[in-house]
Design a protein around this motif. Structure first.
Motif, PDB file in Angstrom:
ATOM      1  N   ALA A 121      -3.648   0.157  -3.057  1.00  0.00           N
ATOM      2  CA  ALA A 121      -3.320  -1.049  -2.302  1.00  0.00           C
ATOM      3  C   ALA A 121      -3.433  -2.244  -3.239  1.00  0.00           C
ATOM      4  O   ALA A 121      -4.220  -2.229  -4.193  1.00  0.00           O
ATOM      5  CB  ALA A 121      -4.259  -1.221  -1.117  1.00  0.00           C
TER       6      ALA A 121
ATOM      7  N   VAL B 148      -4.310   3.806   3.487  1.00  0.00           N
ATOM      8  CA  VAL B 148      -4.391   2.351   3.318  1.00  0.00           C
ATOM      9  C   VAL B 148      -4.392   1.638   4.659  1.00  0.00           C
ATOM     10  O   VAL B 148      -4.487   0.415   4.714  1.00  0.00           O
ATOM     11  CB  VAL B 148      -3.215   1.808   2.463  1.00  0.00           C
TER      12      VAL B 148
ATOM     13  N   GLY C 161       0.787  -1.227   0.000  1.00  0.00           N
ATOM     14  CA  GLY C 161       0.000   0.000   0.000  1.00  0.00           C
ATOM     15  C   GLY C 161       0.814   1.269   0.000  1.00  0.00           C
ATOM     16  O   GLY C 161       1.932   1.313   0.504  1.00  0.00           O
TER      17      GLY C 161
END
Length: 303
Positions: A263, A296, A165
């Motif tokens: 991500a 994320v 991420g």
């Protein structure tokens, strides 16, 4: 929530593992056993050398948007560490430096777990807002991150499933202004939800911006965090995902690259591959769905 776990000498917020939270809340069933790893293909060769770049590879022209090599301290601590790893800046050795290549270094993420690592470019690159990372001169940092998260590699992520991420540039979220991809676990239950949504997830980049699904993640306190994400599935990571995001989402919607998150996690159904999740705080969501996000951290398990 942010990237204050990015270096060993910066305090970080500890994230609880979702498996315990799932048992307490009954939100999801757990994902299945080991990940079915997709073939990422061979890693591309490094770009043409640039003698002025810290890692000997092509680097962006120094600018306010991408950063300056002279940046140091505070929010640039990760950049300092990269230079110490590469021997271009004086400093004592430290155990967080796990691998050094011409284009990136691998560092411990700072939590002390075996599923918290960072891939940090050798170039001075502020973050997702730097246009260089979406050009043909940039290395494929996502494929490098995936390869380094595998068994036997310096960033081996020991967790049921891997999550990669990058956060947005929001200073309340990202606390280190040097691009870094998190190599971490992905909370159990995220995979189950993506599997359940799979029939609605496209593999056509032109439709990515409209494929918005709700995913229940987890905050730093263990509370459920429902957010909406654009989700695409790809066969492999041979394509630069920053370029794909810019061309398929950011430019067509008139959005800001700085506001985006990305991500990546394996796709465990069908013919495999990867899910690529993208979101932003102003994400236009269907009625009744939760809003977007600039972090994320609701998806990834670090500690």
């Amino acid at each position: 929530m942010g990237d204050n776990r990015a270096t060993g000498n910066i305090h970080r917020r500890q994230f609880v593992r979702l498996s315990g939270a799932v048992g307490a809340t009954g939100l999801w069933g757990l994902a299945g056993g080991g990940a079915a790893l997709a073939d990422g293909g061979p890693a591309p060769g490094p770009p043409a050398p640039d003698p002025g770049g810290p890692g000997g590879s092509a680097c962006p022209t120094p600018s306010q948007l991408c950063g300056y090599p002279s940046d140091t301290g505070g929010r640039y601590d990760l950049w300092d560490r990269v230079q110490v790893c590469e021997g271009t800046k004086p400093g004592p050795p430290f155990p967080q430096c796990l691998a050094t290549t011409p284009t990136y270094v691998i560092l411990n993420g700072g939590s002390g777990s075996n599923h918290d690592f960072l891939l940090v470019p050798s170039c001075r690159i502020s973050g997702i807002e730097c246009p260089f990372i979406a050009t043909s001169s940039a290395p494929n940092y996502w494929l490098d991150a995936w390869n380094n998260a595998q068994p036997g590699q310096p960033g081996h992520v020991v967790y049921p499933h891997i999550g990669l991420g990058v956060n947005s540039a929001d200073p309340t979220i990202r606390q280190q202004d040097q691009l870094h991809i998190h190599l971490a676990g992905i909370h159990s239950g995220i995979q189950t939800q993506l599997n359940n949504h799979d029939s609605a997830i496209t593999n056509d980049p032109a439709r990515w911006r409209t494929q918005i699904v709700p995913v229940w993640g987890l905050t730093s306190t263990g509370a459920p965090a429902p957010r909406s994400y654009r989700v695409l599935h790809v066969a492999n990571l041979n394509t630069n995902l920053f370029t794909l995001l810019r061309d398929s989402v950011v430019r067509p919607t008139g959005a800001s690259m700085a506001a985006q998150i990305l991500a990546v996690t394996p796709r465990l159904v069908g013919n495999g591959g990867f899910y690529v999740l993208n979101s932003e705080p102003g994400l236009p969501v269907p009625p009744g769905q939760p809003g977007g996000t600039g972090t994320v951290d609701f998806l990834l398990a670090y500690a």
